[in-house]
Design a protein around this motif. Structure first.
Motif, PDB file in Angstrom:
ATOM      1  N   CYS A 165      34.125  58.206  32.122  1.00 19.68           N
ATOM      2  CA  CYS A 165      34.539  58.704  33.516  1.00 19.68           C
ATOM      3  C   CYS A 165      34.963  57.535  34.498  1.00 19.68           C
ATOM      4  CB  CYS A 165      33.363  59.036  34.323  1.00 19.68           C
ATOM      5  SG  CYS A 165      31.859  58.121  34.637  1.00 19.68           S
ATOM      6  N   HIS A 166      35.446  56.347  33.670  1.00 18.86           N
ATOM      7  CA  HIS A 166      36.151  55.435  34.275  1.00 18.86           C
ATOM      8  C   HIS A 166      37.037  54.513  33.305  1.00 18.86           C
ATOM      9  CE1 HIS A 166      35.992  52.037  37.666  1.00 18.86           C
ATOM     10  NE2 HIS A 166      36.916  51.671  36.585  1.00 18.86           N
ATOM     11  N   THR A 167      38.419  54.925  33.401  1.00 15.62           N
ATOM     12  CA  THR A 167      39.053  53.928  32.620  1.00 15.62           C
ATOM     13  C   THR A 167      40.339  53.545  33.048  1.00 15.62           C
ATOM     14  OG1 THR A 167      40.675  55.556  31.202  1.00 15.62           O
ATOM     15  CG2 THR A 167      38.361  55.406  30.309  1.00 15.62           C
ATOM     16  N   HIS A 168      41.020  52.311  32.660  1.00 15.09           N
ATOM     17  CA  HIS A 168      42.428  52.253  33.193  1.00 15.09           C
ATOM     18  C   HIS A 168      43.181  51.992  31.728  1.00 15.09           C
ATOM     19  CE1 HIS A 168      40.903  50.362  37.063  1.00 15.09           C
ATOM     20  NE2 HIS A 168      39.793  50.156  36.324  1.00 15.09           N
ATOM     21  N   ILE A 169      43.109  53.149  30.702  1.00 13.28           N
ATOM     22  CA  ILE A 169      43.451  53.192  29.671  1.00 13.28           C
ATOM     23  C   ILE A 169      44.842  53.081  29.433  1.00 13.28           C
ATOM     24  CG2 ILE A 169      43.435  55.568  28.971  1.00 13.28           C
ATOM     25  CD1 ILE A 169      41.431  54.824  26.509  1.00 13.28           C
ATOM     26  N   LEU A 202      35.352  54.840  44.346  1.00 10.46           N
ATOM     27  CA  LEU A 202      35.852  53.690  44.718  1.00 10.46           C
ATOM     28  C   LEU A 202      34.882  52.503  43.758  1.00 10.46           C
ATOM     29  CD1 LEU A 202      37.140  52.016  47.131  1.00 10.46           C
ATOM     30  CD2 LEU A 202      34.920  51.725  48.367  1.00 10.46           C
ATOM     31  N   HIS A 203      35.851  51.580  43.452  1.00 14.70           N
ATOM     32  CA  HIS A 203      35.342  50.130  42.838  1.00 14.70           C
ATOM     33  C   HIS A 203      34.677  49.652  44.139  1.00 14.70           C
ATOM     34  CE1 HIS A 203      38.505  51.204  39.808  1.00 14.70           C
ATOM     35  NE2 HIS A 203      37.936  50.278  39.190  1.00 14.70           N
ATOM     36  N   ALA A 204      33.221  49.307  43.867  1.00 14.77           N
ATOM     37  CA  ALA A 204      32.718  48.757  45.120  1.00 14.77           C
ATOM     38  C   ALA A 204      31.703  48.073  44.655  1.00 14.77           C
ATOM     39  CB  ALA A 204      32.045  49.894  45.899  1.00 14.77           C
ATOM     40  N   THR A 214      33.531  52.648  29.978  1.00 12.30           N
ATOM     41  CA  THR A 214      34.205  51.702  29.463  1.00 12.30           C
ATOM     42  C   THR A 214      34.644  50.681  30.336  1.00 12.30           C
ATOM     43  OG1 THR A 214      35.991  52.527  28.877  1.00 12.30           O
ATOM     44  CG2 THR A 214      34.497  52.786  27.197  1.00 12.30           C
ATOM     45  N   ASP A 215      35.159  51.298  31.531  1.00 12.79           N
ATOM     46  CA  ASP A 215      36.386  50.762  32.251  1.00 12.79           C
ATOM     47  C   ASP A 215      37.213  50.033  31.620  1.00 12.79           C
ATOM     48  OD1 ASP A 215      37.282  49.657  34.764  1.00 12.79           O
ATOM     49  OD2 ASP A 215      35.908  47.935  34.671  1.00 12.79           O
ATOM     50  N   CYS A 216      37.682  50.839  30.453  1.00 12.22           N
ATOM     51  CA  CYS A 216      38.812  50.369  29.433  1.00 12.22           C
ATOM     52  C   CYS A 216      39.974  49.799  30.439  1.00 12.22           C
ATOM     53  CB  CYS A 216      39.290  51.271  28.495  1.00 12.22           C
ATOM     54  SG  CYS A 216      40.385  50.511  27.372  1.00 12.22           S
ATOM     55  N   ASP A 218      31.579  52.738  41.914  1.00 11.12           N
ATOM     56  CA  ASP A 218      31.578  52.042  40.507  1.00 11.12           C
ATOM     57  C   ASP A 218      31.483  50.502  40.457  1.00 11.12           C
ATOM     58  OD1 ASP A 218      33.001  54.713  40.849  1.00 11.12           O
ATOM     59  OD2 ASP A 218      33.721  54.563  38.677  1.00 11.12           O
ATOM     60  N   HIS A 219      30.633  50.113  39.500  1.00 10.50           N
ATOM     61  CA  HIS A 219      30.404  48.658  39.217  1.00 10.50           C
ATOM     62  C   HIS A 219      29.084  48.420  40.032  1.00 10.50           C
ATOM     63  CE1 HIS A 219      33.953  47.067  37.210  1.00 10.50           C
ATOM     64  NE2 HIS A 219      34.682  47.802  38.131  1.00 10.50           N
ATOM     65  N   LEU A 220      29.230  48.053  41.324  1.00 13.53           N
ATOM     66  CA  LEU A 220      27.927  48.033  42.074  1.00 13.53           C
ATOM     67  C   LEU A 220      26.913  46.884  41.879  1.00 13.53           C
ATOM     68  CD1 LEU A 220      27.222  51.790  41.949  1.00 13.53           C
ATOM     69  CD2 LEU A 220      27.969  50.758  43.971  1.00 13.53           C
ATOM     70  N   VAL A 223      41.380  58.682  33.671  1.00 13.33           N
ATOM     71  CA  VAL A 223      42.555  57.627  33.491  1.00 13.33           C
ATOM     72  C   VAL A 223      43.102  57.465  34.724  1.00 13.33           C
ATOM     73  CG1 VAL A 223      44.673  57.018  32.512  1.00 13.33           C
ATOM     74  CG2 VAL A 223      43.223  58.581  31.366  1.00 13.33           C
ATOM     75  N   LYS A 224      42.836  56.102  35.362  1.00 12.99           N
ATOM     76  CA  LYS A 224      43.597  55.554  36.771  1.00 12.99           C
ATOM     77  C   LYS A 224      45.034  55.088  36.681  1.00 12.99           C
ATOM     78  CE  LYS A 224      38.884  54.054  37.399  1.00 12.99           C
ATOM     79  NZ  LYS A 224      38.424  55.342  38.223  1.00 12.99           N
ATOM     80  N   SER A 225      45.477  55.215  37.683  1.00  7.44           N
ATOM     81  CA  SER A 225      46.817  54.470  37.901  1.00  7.44           C
ATOM     82  C   SER A 225      46.375  53.079  38.322  1.00  7.44           C
ATOM     83  CB  SER A 225      47.855  55.147  38.711  1.00  7.44           C
ATOM     84  OG  SER A 225      47.269  55.152  40.120  1.00  7.44           O
TER      85      SER A 225
HETATM   86 FE    FE Z   1      37.942  49.837  36.864  1.00  7.76          FE
END
Ligand code: FE
Ligand code: DI6
Length: 397
Positions: A65-69, A235-237, A310-312, A258-260, A134-136
């Motif tokens: 549920c969190h990638t920059h692939i 949010l990346h927080a 993964t935060d790939c 996310d992260h936290l 997938v994020k931009s």
């Molecule tokens: Fe990320």
């Protein structure tokens, strides 16, 4: 199709792993129409074409549920430089860091962005993944942000996997806007968000709230626009410091924060109240050799749902194994194997607002993973071992 002789980890929250030892699943088209104990299988399904699983474990298909692939280039040279003793500044001066990925992403065509992402996507799929976010965020100009999202959407046309996209224009400040964060938000981020929405390219809106990225006020301006467009936010927080990002996200009813690592008890309470999922990303913690662990016990105590991903990405988490992310979450953060599996199924689905995925029960999509293991804890316990036996996507093996 009837799947019989299966151990089901349905991941419904009523009992540990939602476990059903001698279970069966019936699918019809893309959906599950029945799941339960084999002894209770209705007469009408007993004659269906059956796949005997030999007692193997069936889980929901995994969800990252969190990638920059999707991104151009890689940062292997920078990895070498840092291990040869170069400082962060020296790496940056040699053209490394996040701007090098921005440069490589801008130089790549949409076609090339898709092609370079596919081997990484395939690595996830090979581990039973059936859903990927997938994020931009490596374009940082309107055209390249859109190209990243178009490439992300195309993944689902060429691979059997569901894709959810997040617009992450507020990821970093591109060099041409040095020290002009607000101008970047006004002149690039918000127009790109409008354009992405108009083209149907964004399912949600993300941001990076951090000293090296954007302030809560700047993120709030992006979230206000997202709200105006009817898009959910995340949010990346609290990754490297506590700026109040998790509380800000919660106040917007965010799908996830996310992260936290630097989140506190009050953040956990606010997230629980808002129903915001905590997305745990051990790959970045490991790669950056961080020492402060996210407040897992507080999330547990307040009933904050926890996901694992993964935060790939090419910089802080060049990882394409969700099974490894589960193992790291247990070993580094002390999450239980059951929390880790819920983190890549039920709670990952929730973090993406995917109501028809993440558990095995009638009405859900028939996205399943069949594993050659005896107990569900083995999925988290082993390191670098992939026991996937079969993946079923939309009812199709
Ligand atoms: Fe990320
Ligand atoms: N947090 C991170 O750790 C990455 N992005 C983010 O929001 C870093 C991305 C990169 O270095 O390329």
């Amino acid at each position: 199709m009837l799947l019989r002789n299966a151990t089901l980890a349905t991941m419904t929250p009523d009992r540990p792993y939602g476990l059903i030892p001698d279970g069966a699943v019936v699918t019809e088209g893309e959906r599950i129409v029945w799941a339960g104990a084999a002894a209770d299988l209705p007469e009408r399904y007993r004659t269906e074409e059956a796949l005997d699983l030999g007692g193997r474990l069936v889980t929901p298909g995994l969800i990252d549920c969190h990638t920059h692939i999707v991104h151009g280039g890689d940062r292997a040279r920078e990895f070498e430089m840092r291990l040869e003793g170069a400082s962060y500044e020296e790496v940056a001066r040699a053209g490394g860091g996040i701007v090098s990925t921005v440069r490589a992403t801008r130089a790549a065509s949409e076609e090339a962005l898709l092609a370079s992402a596919l081997p990484r996507i395939d690595a996830l799929i090979a581990e039973g993944v059936t859903g990927i976010e997938v994020k931009s965020g490596y374009g940082l100009d309107v055209e390249t942000e859109l190209a990243m999202l178009r490439a992300a959407r195309r993944i689902a046309q060429v691979r059997p996997v569901r894709v959810r996209t997040s617009f992450l224009g507020a990821h970093a400040l591109p060099p041409e806007f040095a020290d002009r964060h607000d101008a970047y938000i006004d002149e690039v981020c918000l127009p790109a968000l409008e354009a992405a929405h108009a083209e149907g390219l964004a399912d949600a809106v993300d941001g990076f709230c951090e000293g090296i990225a954007f302030t809560p006020d700047q993120i709030a301006r992006v979230f206000d626009r997202a709200r105006g467009l009817g898009l959910s936010v995340k949010l990346h927080a609290e990754q490297l410091s506590n700026l109040g990002g998790a509380r800000l996200a919660a106040s917007y009813g965010a799908l996830s924060a996310d992260h936290l690592e630097y989140a506190d008890e009050g953040d956990a309470a606010a997230m629980a109240e808002a129903g915001t999922v905590a997305v745990i990303l051990p790959g970045a913690f490991y790669t950056l050799r961080e020492t402060r662990v996210p407040p897992i016990a507080a999330f547990r105590a307040h009933g904050v749902p926890m996901a694992v991903a993964t935060d790939c990405n090419p910089g802080s988490s060049p990882m394409t194994s969700l099974l490894l992310a589960m193992n790291m979450s247990a070993t580094l953060f002390r999450m239980t194997p059951e929390e880790c599996l819920a983190g890549v199924t039920r709670n990952a689905a929730r973090a993406l607002g995917m109501q028809d995925a993440g558990t095995i029960r009638a009405g859900q999509r028939a996205d399943l993973a069949v594993w050659d293991v005896e107990s569900p804890a083995e999925l988290t316990y082993r390191i670098g071992f992939n026991p996937l036996w079969k993946r079923i996507f939309g009812g199709r093996p």
